[in-house]
Motif scaffolding. Structure first.
Motif, PDB file in Angstrom:
ATOM      1  N   GLY A  23       0.814  -1.207   0.000  1.00 34.30           N
ATOM      2  CA  GLY A  23       0.000   0.000   0.000  1.00 34.30           C
ATOM      3  C   GLY A  23       0.845   1.253   0.000  1.00 34.30           C
ATOM      4  O   GLY A  23       0.465   2.280  -0.583  1.00 34.30           O
ATOM      5  N   LYS A  24       1.998   1.213   0.681  1.00 32.94           N
ATOM      6  CA  LYS A  24       2.908   2.353   0.683  1.00 32.94           C
ATOM      7  C   LYS A  24       3.357   2.684  -0.733  1.00 32.94           C
ATOM      8  O   LYS A  24       3.427   3.856  -1.123  1.00 32.94           O
ATOM      9  CB  LYS A  24       4.117   2.032   1.560  1.00 32.94           C
ATOM     10  N   ASP A  25       3.659   1.641  -1.514  1.00 33.24           N
ATOM     11  CA  ASP A  25       4.065   1.864  -2.897  1.00 33.24           C
ATOM     12  C   ASP A  25       2.942   2.501  -3.704  1.00 33.24           C
ATOM     13  O   ASP A  25       3.194   3.344  -4.574  1.00 33.24           O
ATOM     14  CB  ASP A  25       4.485   0.542  -3.546  1.00 33.24           C
ATOM     15  N   VAL A  26       1.704   2.120  -3.413  1.00 34.16           N
ATOM     16  CA  VAL A  26       0.555   2.668  -4.131  1.00 34.16           C
ATOM     17  C   VAL A  26       0.461   4.167  -3.918  1.00 34.16           C
ATOM     18  O   VAL A  26       0.367   4.949  -4.876  1.00 34.16           O
ATOM     19  CB  VAL A  26      -0.753   1.981  -3.682  1.00 34.16           C
ATOM     20  N   ILE A  27       0.505   4.616  -2.659  1.00 28.84           N
ATOM     21  CA  ILE A  27       0.312   6.040  -2.395  1.00 28.84           C
ATOM     22  C   ILE A  27       1.537   6.854  -2.798  1.00 28.84           C
ATOM     23  O   ILE A  27       1.411   7.989  -3.273  1.00 28.84           O
ATOM     24  CB  ILE A  27      -0.061   6.285  -0.914  1.00 28.84           C
ATOM     25  N   ALA A  47      -2.384   2.853   5.172  1.00 29.69           N
ATOM     26  CA  ALA A  47      -1.224   3.609   4.696  1.00 29.69           C
ATOM     27  C   ALA A  47      -1.613   4.538   3.555  1.00 29.69           C
ATOM     28  O   ALA A  47      -1.161   5.695   3.495  1.00 29.69           O
ATOM     29  CB  ALA A  47      -0.115   2.653   4.255  1.00 29.69           C
ATOM     30  N   ILE A  48      -2.437   4.059   2.640  1.00 34.32           N
ATOM     31  CA  ILE A  48      -2.861   4.883   1.504  1.00 34.32           C
ATOM     32  C   ILE A  48      -3.688   6.065   1.984  1.00 34.32           C
ATOM     33  O   ILE A  48      -3.445   7.218   1.593  1.00 34.32           O
ATOM     34  CB  ILE A  48      -3.662   4.033   0.496  1.00 34.32           C
ATOM     35  N   ALA A  49      -4.677   5.776   2.834  1.00 39.00           N
ATOM     36  CA  ALA A  49      -5.545   6.855   3.329  1.00 39.00           C
ATOM     37  C   ALA A  49      -4.745   7.863   4.142  1.00 39.00           C
ATOM     38  O   ALA A  49      -4.985   9.068   4.072  1.00 39.00           O
ATOM     39  CB  ALA A  49      -6.673   6.264   4.175  1.00 39.00           C
ATOM     40  N   ASN A  50      -3.782   7.382   4.917  1.00 39.67           N
ATOM     41  CA  ASN A  50      -2.959   8.262   5.739  1.00 39.67           C
ATOM     42  C   ASN A  50      -2.243   9.303   4.898  1.00 39.67           C
ATOM     43  O   ASN A  50      -2.162  10.468   5.269  1.00 39.67           O
ATOM     44  CB  ASN A  50      -1.944   7.422   6.522  1.00 39.67           C
ATOM     45  N   MET A  51      -1.726   8.901   3.734  1.00 38.27           N
ATOM     46  CA  MET A  51      -0.907   9.797   2.934  1.00 38.27           C
ATOM     47  C   MET A  51      -1.661  10.512   1.825  1.00 38.27           C
ATOM     48  O   MET A  51      -1.048  11.168   0.979  1.00 38.27           O
ATOM     49  CB  MET A  51       0.284   9.033   2.347  1.00 38.27           C
ATOM     50  N   ASN A  68       5.387   9.335   6.696  1.00 35.67           N
ATOM     51  CA  ASN A  68       4.531   9.898   5.653  1.00 35.67           C
ATOM     52  C   ASN A  68       5.072  11.147   4.985  1.00 35.67           C
ATOM     53  O   ASN A  68       4.567  11.561   3.942  1.00 35.67           O
ATOM     54  CB  ASN A  68       3.133  10.192   6.212  1.00 35.67           C
ATOM     55  N   ARG A  69       6.088  11.791   5.565  1.00 31.38           N
ATOM     56  CA  ARG A  69       6.570  13.048   4.999  1.00 31.38           C
ATOM     57  C   ARG A  69       8.085  13.090   4.990  1.00 31.38           C
ATOM     58  O   ARG A  69       8.720  12.695   5.965  1.00 31.38           O
ATOM     59  CB  ARG A  69       6.021  14.247   5.792  1.00 31.38           C
ATOM     60  N   ASN A  70       8.639  13.584   3.903  1.00 33.85           N
ATOM     61  CA  ASN A  70      10.088  13.747   3.804  1.00 33.85           C
ATOM     62  C   ASN A  70      10.442  15.166   3.384  1.00 33.85           C
ATOM     63  O   ASN A  70      11.410  15.390   2.661  1.00 33.85           O
ATOM     64  CB  ASN A  70      10.681  12.736   2.815  1.00 33.85           C
ATOM     65  N   PHE A  71       9.626  16.136   3.809  1.00 37.15           N
ATOM     66  CA  PHE A  71       9.890  17.516   3.461  1.00 37.15           C
ATOM     67  C   PHE A  71      11.262  17.944   3.972  1.00 37.15           C
ATOM     68  O   PHE A  71      11.755  17.446   4.987  1.00 37.15           O
ATOM     69  CB  PHE A  71       8.823  18.441   4.048  1.00 37.15           C
ATOM     70  N   LYS A  72      11.832  18.892   3.302  1.00 37.16           N
ATOM     71  CA  LYS A  72      13.130  19.429   3.677  1.00 37.16           C
ATOM     72  C   LYS A  72      13.122  19.871   5.135  1.00 37.16           C
ATOM     73  O   LYS A  72      12.318  20.698   5.537  1.00 37.16           O
ATOM     74  CB  LYS A  72      13.458  20.610   2.764  1.00 37.16           C
ATOM     75  N   GLY A  73      14.004  19.292   5.942  1.00 38.16           N
ATOM     76  CA  GLY A  73      14.091  19.636   7.354  1.00 38.16           C
ATOM     77  C   GLY A  73      13.104  18.917   8.239  1.00 38.16           C
ATOM     78  O   GLY A  73      13.129  19.092   9.461  1.00 38.16           O
ATOM     79  N   ARG A  74      12.256  18.110   7.688  1.00 38.85           N
ATOM     80  CA  ARG A  74      11.217  17.432   8.472  1.00 38.85           C
ATOM     81  C   ARG A  74      11.818  16.443   9.478  1.00 38.85           C
ATOM     82  O   ARG A  74      11.367  16.355  10.615  1.00 38.85           O
ATOM     83  CB  ARG A  74      10.266  16.696   7.516  1.00 38.85           C
TER      84      ARG A  74
END
Length: 627
Positions: A48-52, A88-92, A292-298
């Motif tokens: 599911g992670k790959d899907v989202i 996982a999909i709904a979360n992201m 769920n997030r890899n934003f810069k500085g996250r």
């Protein structure tokens, strides 16, 4: 995440929560609905992670911005998506740009709920708590007998489709969920990692920990029967989504297997996912996470690079010291790419539909095509009007005046400071490391405002400026400090091509004014960035072999710049927002063109909240007035 179990969930922050507790009421603007139809079945080795992650990258031009998503598919297709995959999909869906995502209450979910109800009944709960438990078979009987489903023939604002059978493991980043790359394209780049994370609510359930543990157990076959260790110079951090999930992983032996492999345990919960606690990325480091997030500085330093992937890929990367997969996925013979696009993606082969249904579908398709043509013609006319800057295209309709409530300004004016980027997220606006510090002063908030986006913003922006940014401004997390930090900088008005919904909500709740003016963004880019603003925004893809970082927020679509690209620029342009006439007047520099643009009318209820100083003060007034 609630959408994974058929519940409508939407983010609220502390101001919203406090107002609900105080009044038992809240406000929610009904969003447009996008139907995402899955076809095919999920291959082995794809999650599911790959899907989202794939959805975020394959549909990266704000197709679902501020939409509610309804996921659908055939019984066979949906059966291939376990409930944990759906969670996982709904979360992201938030990272994708949507407001919420909802899966159907189908047979797969019903079986899962029945299991949970049986599990709850067998636990040693106090007798008085069983009646209030959300998982009882009686409650489930009522739910299944009275399901909420879409009306037959319901119309959606958009239709998208994705063929799961053509999907492979995906990785997002670095530093952007909008950049998603098939794992088989990343592996040859030999991307070394320093840290790996299996943490957060998104993918640290017992099933995720089991999947990661299996990667290490499978490696025992080539390691003399011993579970292999995490690669040298790599730190692998694990934290269960909750204490019960950790207890389940401990009972199955998966938690111990990861510890034996050299993983470092952290307390259940958020931790590094929100930039707190042990194990944050240091400058120059590379990390891969199942969060769920890899934003810069996250996840730490703004000078680090962060990728997102499934628990299996994170574990395999920790084991080998570079971004790789566990090798379970086998590309189908004849595979030529991921099948996705607009529409439902469903062929009518073998399906039983009546002539009336077929006719309705033809009519609906023609209506959608006609509406699309009309919208394109309207856009051409509007663009032509906008190019004629000598005429005032906002003059029509000035006879209709908006009522301005006492305490709300009739006009807001200032010099434009331009942040030329799309998808500036809340981590970029207000760094996560300050989010949960209660003693941060207003002066400190002003100092660090936009620092994860551009450190020069602190010295470039001034009190009384009007901040203008690109599209999808304020996406990402629900932290309301993203709004209050801008206010701390003494900027009272933000203009963008579009806003993330949660930022818009937080802005209203905290008395920060916001207006969407796409034309202004286009004019600024045409003048200062040398951008071709006609047509849709262009896809942004990661540079070949990761030769440079596509840090979040991704840069605006660009051709050869006519001037130096600055993240934050003083423009010398003046803007006046005439609230009563619902228009903005723009003077493009001292000797430049002057033009006007109609904008959305500000309703009285929003004015009242902002004029009161925000939702908290508005609620207090309502309580004081109550008999």
């Amino acid at each position: 995440m609630y959408g994974g179990v058929g519940c409508l969930g939407t983010p609220v922050v502390r101001t919203d929560a406090a107002s609900i507790w105080a009044t038992s009421k809240t406000w929610w603007q009904i969003p447009p609905i996008c139907k995402v139809t899955f076809t095919g079945t999920l291959p082995e080795g794809v999650t599911g992670k790959d899907v989202i992650v794939a959805l975020c990258g394959l549909f990266s031009n704000d197709q679902v911005l501020n939409h509610a998503i309804e996921f659908a598919g055939s019984e066979e297709t949906m059966r291939s998506l376990a409930v944990d995959d759906r969670l996982a999909i709904a979360n992201m869906t938030t990272e994708w740009g949507a407001l919420t995502g909802l899966f159907p209450i189908d047979e797969t979910l019903q079986r899962w709920l029945r299991y949970k109800a049986t599990e709850a009944a067998m636990c040693n709960e106090p007798p008085e708590s069983k009646e209030s438990s959300p998982f009882t078979h009686q409650r489930l009987d009522d739910l299944f007998a009275n399901q909420l489903t879409a009306d037959r023939g319901a119309k959606y604002s958009k239709h998208l489709h994705l063929n799961l059978s053509t999907l492979s493991p995906y990785v997002s980043g670095p530093n952007s969920v909008k950049v998603a790359t098939p794992l088989h394209d990343l592996v040859p780049r030999d991307i070394k990692i320093d840290k790996a994370y299996l943490v957060s609510c998104t993918n640290s359930r017992a099933s995720d920990l089991a999947a990661a543990a299996k990667v290490f157990r499978d490696g025992a076959g080539s390691n003399g029967g011993m579970v292999p260790k995490v690669a040298d110079d790599v730190k692998f951090y694990i934290a269960a989504a909750s204490a019960p999930e950790q207890a389940a992983a401990e009972m199955s032996g998966d938690w111990q297997a990861l510890l034996e492999a050299g993983a470092q345990p952290l307390p259940a919960g958020c931790g590094p996912c929100i930039g707190l606690g042990t194990g944050l990325l240091e400058p120059g480091e590379v990390g891969i996470s199942a969060s769920n997030r890899n934003f810069k500085g996250r996840i730490g330093s703004t000078d680090a690079k962060a990728y997102l992937a499934s628990p299996e890929v994170v574990a395999a990367s920790a084991l080998h010291g570079k971004i790789v997969g566990p090798g379970r996925y086998q590309r189908p013979e004849g595979w030529s790419g991921v099948i996705r696009g607009e529409g439902d993606g469903v062929m009518e082969e073998g399906s039983e539909i009546t002539r009336q249904e077929a006719l309705q579908k033809v009519i609906a398709t023609r209506e959608q095509a006609f509406e699309k043509v009309i919208a394109q013609l309207d856009g051409i006319v509007e663009e032509a009007e906008q190019d004629l800057l000598g005429s005032d295209n906002a003059s029509q309709g000035d006879d209709h005046l908006t009522e301005v409530l006492p305490g709300f300004p009739e006009r807001v004016e200032g010099e434009i400071v331009f942040c030329d980027a799309d998808n500036i997220n809340t981590d970029g606006i207000y760094p996560g490391k300050y989010t949960y510090q209660d003693d941060v002063t207003t002066e400190k908030m002003a100092e660090v405002c936009m620092s994860n986006y551009d450190k020069a913003f602190a010295t470039t922006a001034r009190e009384g400026d009007i901040l203008v940014a690109g599209f999808n401004f304020g996406c990402g997390s629900s932290r309301e400090q993203a709004a209050t930090a801008i206010l701390a900088k003494k900027i009272s008005l933000v203009i963008a091509g579009s806003f993330g919904n949660i930022f818009s909500r937080n802005s209203i709740n905290n008395a920060l004014m916001g207006v969407e003016v796409p034309k202004l963004v286009q004019r600024l880019r045409k003048t200062f960035s040398g951008l071709n603003t006609k047509g849709s925004q262009q896809d942004i893809t990661e540079p070949s072999y990761n030769s440079q970082s596509l840090d979040s927020p991704p840069p605006a679509s660009q051709v050869t710049p006519s001037q130096e690209k600055l993240l934050t620029r003083r423009t010398g342009w003046k803007l006046v927002w005439d609230v009563r006439r619902s228009k903005v007047d723009v003077q493009e520099g001292e000797n430049g063109p002057r033009w006007s643009q109609k904008v959305g009318e500000l309703p009285p209820n929003v004015q009242e909240i902002i004029a009161s100083g925000g939702l908290e003060k508005w609620v207090k007034k309502q309580i004081e007035r109550a008999p």
